[in-house]
Write a protein that holds these residues in place. Structure first.
Motif: not given
Length: 392
Positions: A203-208, A317-319, A345-352
């Motif tokens: 997820p990158g830097f917003f994970s904290l 980070l709020n977008e 925060r993300l438009n997740v269309e596939r999660w594996t």
């Protein structure tokens, strides 16, 4: 903008100097029987330095690197190195992949052929990509910034110009991990009209960022686990975010010190079960380290941490990012996030959730990652073609 072919050719005096330094390495002592508990193991470092000095063949590795199509261009006064490999398939989708630290463009070399020529690996030629892998400013064969402000957001802006103004791609896909995940997200956030979709391995830097109300039980457990992990693994980031130049004075002068700083991360963050060479050969480890050593970019690479902490605006980070996102979650990549945390925060269309692999996914499990990237972008290709027809 001019694009020049580029060939890696490290001057022989640089290699002579390296050999001299390796031959006179002064190793520290260690507490007997502690293994890797205190950091990089002394016995392994002695073995690695001996291999580096007496058996590692940089010229052979250089030849392997030069089998790819390397280029350099200048964007806003910054020289950018990148690999640009054309697809061997009909109607390819352009894909820019961004690395992180302490890896380099080398992270993606095993993955690139699987994406440009899927038929060669038992896949469908219709899933082919034009693959672009740049070196971030301050890394590898890109220029080293000498002014403040080279943040992940500025790099995302450079990538937008690289893809559109330099290479002529009106729309393209993006992906990455580590710092590359954050840069890819910023690229999609600032240029949603250009980015077809994002494929990420973390997820990158917003994970904290814990300042979110109404957390689920899974999210609370995740944040607690991340904070505990950060107390064990986060010292490198604190140093690089606050005093990068102090650290760089040692790492730029000692190849053994540089190797110890980097190798420990490859062991700790990979799915190797404590045996680093289950995942990475000495040649692979040293090739990545050589990209830092030969280009003298350890100082400029770790400064990116300082820039992101001190000059990167965090309002993004709020977008919410509306571009379609595919997440491949590898079990040994730090702490795997819960889906609901990422979907904030993300438009997740596939999660594996992948069966194995760690932080350096493209090096550890290129076959699995290639299959996942192809699958995620397959339905997006039709939308991409329609958008190009409308714009054309």
């Amino acid at each position: 903008m001019a694009v020049d072919s580029f060939r890696i050719d490290i001057p022989e005096p640089v290699l002579d100097d390296l050999r001299e330094r390796l031959a006179h390495t002064r190793f520290p002592d260690e507490v007997e029987g502690t293994g890797w508990d205190y950091g990089t193991n002394l016995g392994y470092m002695e073995e690695l330095v001996d291999y580096w000095l007496n058996r590692f063949d940089w010229r052979a590795r250089e030849e392997e690197l030069n089998r790819f199509s390397h280029f350099r261009t200048d964007i806003d006064g910054i020289g950018i190195h990148f690999i640009h490999e054309r697809a061997r398939g009909p109607d390819p989708l352009p894909l820019i992949l961004t690395h992180g630290w302490p890896d380099s463009f080398y992270r993606y070399l095993n993955l690139i052929p699987m994406l440009t020529d899927p038929a060669r690996f038992g896949g469908d030629p219709a899933d082919s990509f034009d693959v672009i892998v740049p070196s971030m400013p301050g890394y590898g064969f890109s220029d080293r910034p000498h002014e403040r402000g080279m943040t992940s957001e500025r790099i995302a802006g450079l990538w937008a110009r690289l893809m559109t103004d330099v290479l002529g791609y009106e729309r393209f896909a993006a992906g990455g991990g580590d710092i590359g995940s954050g840069i890819s997200q910023l690229l999609a956030l600032r240029h949603p009209d250009r980015v077809v979709g994002l494929h990420l391995t973390d997820p990158g830097f917003f994970s904290l960022d814990a300042g979110i109300p109404d957390l689920s039980e899974n999210e609370r457990k995740y944040l607690a686990a991340i904070q505990e992990l950060w107390m064990q693994e986060g010292a490198y980031s604190m140093v690089q975010s606050t005093k990068p130049q102090t650290l760089a004075c040692g790492l730029a002068d000692s190849p053994a010190g540089l190797a110890a700083w980097i190798v420990e991360k490859f062991r700790s963050w990979s799915d190797c079960g404590g045996d680093i060479e289950r995942r990475f050969s000495k040649d692979e480890l040293l090739t990545n380290i050589m990209i830092y050593w030969a280009t003298e970019t350890i100082a400029s690479s770790v400064r990116l941490y300082y820039e992101n902490v001190h000059t990167l605006p965090l309002d993004f980070l709020n977008e919410h990012i509306d571009v379609p996102v595919g997440m491949a979650v590898f079990p040994k990549d730090f702490i795997p996030p819960p889906r609901e945390w990422v979907e904030r925060r993300l438009n997740v269309e596939r999660w594996t959730e992948m069966p194995r692999g760690g932080h350096f996914t493209a090096m550890e499990e290129p076959e699995l990652l290639a299959e996942e990237i192809r699958a995620f972008f397959r339905p997006l290709r039709t939308e991409h073609r329609k958008a190009l027809e409308v714009s054309g």
